[in-house]
Design a protein around this motif. Structure first.
Motif, PDB file in Angstrom:
ATOM      1  N   GLU A   1       6.399 -11.651 -19.253  1.00 14.96           N
ATOM      2  CA  GLU A   1       5.129 -11.611 -18.758  1.00 14.96           C
ATOM      3  C   GLU A   1       5.168 -12.185 -17.342  1.00 14.96           C
ATOM      4  O   GLU A   1       4.250 -12.203 -16.508  1.00 14.96           O
ATOM      5  N   THR A   2       6.097 -13.175 -17.244  1.00 18.56           N
ATOM      6  CA  THR A   2       6.093 -14.085 -16.107  1.00 18.56           C
ATOM      7  C   THR A   2       6.974 -13.307 -14.684  1.00 18.56           C
ATOM      8  O   THR A   2       7.106 -14.030 -13.991  1.00 18.56           O
ATOM      9  N   ALA A   3       7.412 -12.272 -15.264  1.00 23.83           N
ATOM     10  CA  ALA A   3       8.321 -11.915 -14.236  1.00 23.83           C
ATOM     11  C   ALA A   3       7.975 -11.194 -13.083  1.00 23.83           C
ATOM     12  O   ALA A   3       8.542 -10.819 -12.174  1.00 23.83           O
ATOM     13  N   ALA A   4       6.370 -10.856 -13.198  1.00 21.02           N
ATOM     14  CA  ALA A   4       5.916 -10.371 -11.908  1.00 21.02           C
ATOM     15  C   ALA A   4       6.147 -11.127 -10.835  1.00 21.02           C
ATOM     16  O   ALA A   4       6.228 -12.267 -10.689  1.00 21.02           O
ATOM     17  N   HIS A   5       5.761 -10.651  -9.493  1.00 20.63           N
ATOM     18  CA  HIS A   5       5.970 -11.167  -8.355  1.00 20.63           C
ATOM     19  C   HIS A   5       5.009 -12.267  -8.159  1.00 20.63           C
ATOM     20  O   HIS A   5       3.964 -12.238  -8.606  1.00 20.63           O
ATOM     21  N   LYS A   6       5.462 -13.382  -7.849  1.00 19.35           N
ATOM     22  CA  LYS A   6       4.572 -14.595  -7.570  1.00 19.35           C
ATOM     23  C   LYS A   6       4.292 -14.766  -5.930  1.00 19.35           C
ATOM     24  O   LYS A   6       3.778 -15.558  -5.609  1.00 19.35           O
ATOM     25  N   GLU A   7       5.284 -14.186  -5.211  1.00 16.56           N
ATOM     26  CA  GLU A   7       5.201 -14.449  -3.735  1.00 16.56           C
ATOM     27  C   GLU A   7       4.084 -13.849  -3.159  1.00 16.56           C
ATOM     28  O   GLU A   7       3.302 -12.885  -3.783  1.00 16.56           O
ATOM     29  N   LYS A   8       3.923 -14.158  -1.942  1.00 18.06           N
ATOM     30  CA  LYS A   8       2.962 -13.581  -1.021  1.00 18.06           C
ATOM     31  C   LYS A   8       3.139 -12.225  -0.477  1.00 18.06           C
ATOM     32  O   LYS A   8       4.353 -11.997   0.163  1.00 18.06           O
ATOM     33  N   ILE A   9       2.517 -11.168  -1.021  1.00 19.82           N
ATOM     34  CA  ILE A   9       2.957  -9.714  -0.675  1.00 19.82           C
ATOM     35  C   ILE A   9       2.219  -9.625   0.706  1.00 19.82           C
ATOM     36  O   ILE A   9       0.869  -9.510   0.814  1.00 19.82           O
ATOM     37  N   THR A  10       2.823  -8.915   1.796  1.00 15.31           N
ATOM     38  CA  THR A  10       2.232  -8.438   2.836  1.00 15.31           C
ATOM     39  C   THR A  10       2.909  -7.237   3.207  1.00 15.31           C
ATOM     40  O   THR A  10       3.985  -6.634   2.599  1.00 15.31           O
ATOM     41  N   PRO A  11       2.227  -6.243   4.124  1.00 14.09           N
ATOM     42  CA  PRO A  11       2.895  -4.917   4.261  1.00 14.09           C
ATOM     43  C   PRO A  11       4.168  -4.851   5.172  1.00 14.09           C
ATOM     44  O   PRO A  11       4.388  -6.002   5.926  1.00 14.09           O
ATOM     45  N   LEU A  12       4.864  -3.867   4.989  1.00 16.71           N
ATOM     46  CA  LEU A  12       6.230  -3.927   5.686  1.00 16.71           C
ATOM     47  C   LEU A  12       6.107  -2.168   6.394  1.00 16.71           C
ATOM     48  O   LEU A  12       6.193  -1.410   5.566  1.00 16.71           O
ATOM     49  N   ALA A  13       5.855  -2.247   7.729  1.00 14.11           N
ATOM     50  CA  ALA A  13       5.706  -0.929   8.259  1.00 14.11           C
ATOM     51  C   ALA A  13       7.000  -0.297   7.965  1.00 14.11           C
ATOM     52  O   ALA A  13       8.218  -0.347   8.165  1.00 14.11           O
ATOM     53  N   ALA A  14       6.815   1.129   7.918  1.00 18.66           N
ATOM     54  CA  ALA A  14       7.898   2.037   7.933  1.00 18.66           C
ATOM     55  C   ALA A  14       8.330   2.700   9.174  1.00 18.66           C
ATOM     56  O   ALA A  14       7.332   2.904   9.916  1.00 18.66           O
ATOM     57  N   MET A  15       9.139   3.303   9.339  1.00 24.40           N
ATOM     58  CA  MET A  15       9.614   4.104  10.667  1.00 24.40           C
ATOM     59  C   MET A  15       9.287   5.340  10.251  1.00 24.40           C
ATOM     60  O   MET A  15       9.685   5.989   9.076  1.00 24.40           O
ATOM     61  N   GLU A  16       8.021   5.994  10.857  1.00 23.25           N
ATOM     62  CA  GLU A  16       7.397   7.031  10.429  1.00 23.25           C
ATOM     63  C   GLU A  16       8.348   8.537  11.044  1.00 23.25           C
ATOM     64  O   GLU A  16       8.675   8.485  11.823  1.00 23.25           O
ATOM     65  N   LEU A  17       7.795   9.550  10.447  1.00 23.91           N
ATOM     66  CA  LEU A  17       8.328  10.834  10.920  1.00 23.91           C
ATOM     67  C   LEU A  17       8.347  11.009  12.356  1.00 23.91           C
ATOM     68  O   LEU A  17       8.990  11.447  12.975  1.00 23.91           O
ATOM     69  N   SER A  18       7.205  10.840  12.891  1.00 23.86           N
ATOM     70  CA  SER A  18       6.786  10.790  14.243  1.00 23.86           C
ATOM     71  C   SER A  18       7.985  10.359  15.116  1.00 23.86           C
ATOM     72  O   SER A  18       8.285  10.826  16.143  1.00 23.86           O
ATOM     73  N   GLU A  19       8.095   8.992  14.849  1.00 23.34           N
ATOM     74  CA  GLU A  19       8.939   8.093  15.612  1.00 23.34           C
ATOM     75  C   GLU A  19      10.457   8.799  15.416  1.00 23.34           C
ATOM     76  O   GLU A  19      11.107   8.731  16.401  1.00 23.34           O
ATOM     77  N   ILE A  20      10.529   9.176  14.380  1.00 23.53           N
ATOM     78  CA  ILE A  20      12.195   9.673  13.968  1.00 23.53           C
ATOM     79  C   ILE A  20      12.218  10.910  14.607  1.00 23.53           C
ATOM     80  O   ILE A  20      13.350  11.038  15.231  1.00 23.53           O
ATOM     81  N   GLU A  21      11.197  11.732  14.821  1.00 17.71           N
ATOM     82  CA  GLU A  21      11.319  12.853  15.512  1.00 17.71           C
ATOM     83  C   GLU A  21      11.637  12.605  16.852  1.00 17.71           C
ATOM     84  O   GLU A  21      12.483  13.350  17.584  1.00 17.71           O
ATOM     85  N   GLU A  22      11.076  11.800  17.681  1.00 19.15           N
ATOM     86  CA  GLU A  22      11.177  11.245  19.014  1.00 19.15           C
ATOM     87  C   GLU A  22      12.677  10.986  19.248  1.00 19.15           C
ATOM     88  O   GLU A  22      13.149  11.188  20.129  1.00 19.15           O
ATOM     89  N   CYS A  23      13.201  10.211  18.303  1.00 13.66           N
ATOM     90  CA  CYS A  23      14.407   9.541  18.457  1.00 13.66           C
ATOM     91  C   CYS A  23      15.607  10.370  17.953  1.00 13.66           C
ATOM     92  O   CYS A  23      16.631  10.012  18.137  1.00 13.66           O
ATOM     93  N   ALA A  24      15.084  11.779  17.307  1.00 11.40           N
ATOM     94  CA  ALA A  24      16.104  12.457  16.645  1.00 11.40           C
ATOM     95  C   ALA A  24      17.405  12.590  17.128  1.00 11.40           C
ATOM     96  O   ALA A  24      18.599  12.448  16.392  1.00 11.40           O
ATOM     97  N   GLU A  25      17.596  13.182  18.243  1.00  7.15           N
ATOM     98  CA  GLU A  25      18.827  13.323  18.861  1.00  7.15           C
ATOM     99  C   GLU A  25      19.722  12.250  19.196  1.00  7.15           C
ATOM    100  O   GLU A  25      20.931  12.374  18.578  1.00  7.15           O
TER     101      GLU A  25
END
Ligand code: UTP
Length: 408
Positions: free
Chosen positions: A52-76
């Motif tokens: 029961e105590t195994a769940a996260h106790k840390e402070k959770i904040t978002p982590l941005a992903a590299m999204e498809l649009s950015e990948i497309e721009e840098c694809a080459e």
């Protein structure tokens, strides 16, 4: 250890039932049982108390992903970096195929499952075909390390050999076995699989790097200058393996690990999502995602925890080596575990009846410090086969293969 010492160990861990059939056994079987009890690490059972105590106790904040649009721009650019790294032999692929695939309900290794309709199309075949696309593109073989377990090693090796590795170069395929852990009932009593054998199961996919090293393959990796390892699950028949653009992005961003992610199809979808836990990259499991987190929005008004992992990671070897001595947490997973009952009869339960103890690859991310979540198109790269029917099943994967023009 002699019988008395083994008996004392069993008393200490409340496991004396393991010796219930001892007197019935011949000498060889007695020795096998004592040896197995001696080498089994009973301390995994302690984690039941932490469930029961195994769940996260840390402070959770978002982590941005590299999204498809950015990948497309840098694809080459990403493509070029990735192709160069592959041609220089800097990338290996690691197939995690040590799992038992109990939900699929077949005793055979999951990779030998035939998803074909008009011709045989085995899961292993699909994965190798995907990897072959990259081999053809870059014009060089990519070392493929296949993790198996005691339970499926022989069947896996002989199946692939029989099928001539589906056209892959036999000298570029390496097998290694993962460690095993005991399986117990809900009270922590280890099951007997036979009268002289404790029930064991593979100890999760988190131990892959340690097992690879134990098998001597890390030496090979050093000698051949492999600097990145693309770890992937056996059950996603669409994923791109050794994907040059993904490799290029991870190299350019200079991170310890890249994680392929897909946009969730519903806020409560059952996938682990990328986040920061106390500022370190991490994965929060779907059952740990509170309503508050689920409804948090980013600056653009999109869900802040919107990207789920698909078990396809690119690890930088040097960083893996740095974290090697760290002990990963143990997860308790409810599974169907065959056992022999008090009358010595074999039972194959229809429903989960106990716990397996597993380390998970996702916990490695937290130890590594830097991670790039990298978005991939869900319908093109995510067709996991967990079940025979329904969600994430042979049926759903067949449909997705068809949509992608793959003849089955
Ligand atoms: P799953 O979490 O789907 O587990 O594995 P599983 O044991 O294969 O299947 P179920 O839960 O019993 O139905 C995800 C990936 O990790 C590998 C699997 O082979 C799959 O590629 N894995 C899992 C291992 O290599 N070793 C393990 O001990 C567990």
């Amino acid at each position: 250890m002699n019988y008395q010492e083994i008996y004392d160990k069993c008393v200490k861990w409340k496991q004396t039932h393991l010796l219930a059939y001892y007197d019935e056994l011949d000498d060889t079987a007695k020795q096998a049982l004592l040896a197995q009890i001696e080498e089994t690490d009973f301390s995994v059972l302690n984690s039941i108390g932490n469930k029961e105590t195994a769940a996260h106790k840390e402070k959770i904040t978002p982590l941005a992903a590299m999204e498809l649009s950015e990948i497309e721009e840098c694809a080459e650019r990403f493509m070029q970096i990735g192709v160069d790294a592959l041609r220089q032999g800097k990338v290996g692929a690691v197939l995690l195929a040590g799992g038992m695939g109990t939900r699929l309900g077949s005793d055979a290794p999951k990779g030998v499952y035939d998803i074909g309709l008009t011709r045989p199309v085995y899961i292993f075949q699909r994965l190798i075909e995907n990897l072959m696309d990259v081999v053809k593109l870059v014009g060089t073989w990519i070392p493929l390390y296949v993790m198996t377990s005691d339970k499926n090693h022989e069947a896996t090796v002989s199946f692939l050999k029989e099928h001539a590795y589906f056209g892959y170069d036999a000298d570029s395929i390496f097998f290694f076995k993962q460690e095993m852990a005991p399986a117990s009932d809900y009270e922590g009593k280890i099951f007997l699989e036979k009268k002289n054998k404790l029930s064991t199961s593979p100890n999760g996919n988190g131990g892959w790097f340690v097992s690879l090293d134990r098998a001597g393959l890390l030496d090979y990796i050093h000698t051949h200058g492999v600097a990145y390892l693309n770890v992937f699950a056996v059950d996603n028949v669409l994923q791109r393996i050794a994907d040059p653009k993904f490799i290029g992005a991870v190299i350019e961003k200079d991170v310890a690990v890249g994680a392929k992610v897909v946009r969730k199809n519903a806020p409560d979808e059952k996938v682990g999502v990328m986040c920061l836990a106390d500022g370190k990259p991490s994965i929060v499991e779907y059952y740990e995602l509170t309503d508050e987190l689920m409804n948090t929005k980013d600056a653009n008004g999109n869900p802040a925890y919107n990207f789920g992992v698909i078990l396809n990671y690119l690890f930088r070897v040097a960083d893996l080596e740095r974290m090697m001595s760290k002990k990963l947490p143990l997860h308790i997973v409810e599974k169907k575990i065959p056992y022999i009952d008090a009358d010595g009869r074999e039972v194959r339960p229809e429903q989960p009846n106990g716990y397996k103890y597993e380390q998970l690859v996702l916990d490695m991310i937290h130890e590594l410090g830097t991670c790039l979540p990298y978005e991939v198109v869900r319908s093109y790269e995510f067709a996991p086969i967990k079940n025979a029917t329904g969600v994430d099943s042979v049926e759903s994967a067949r449909l997705l293969c068809k949509q992608n023009g793959i003849e089955l």
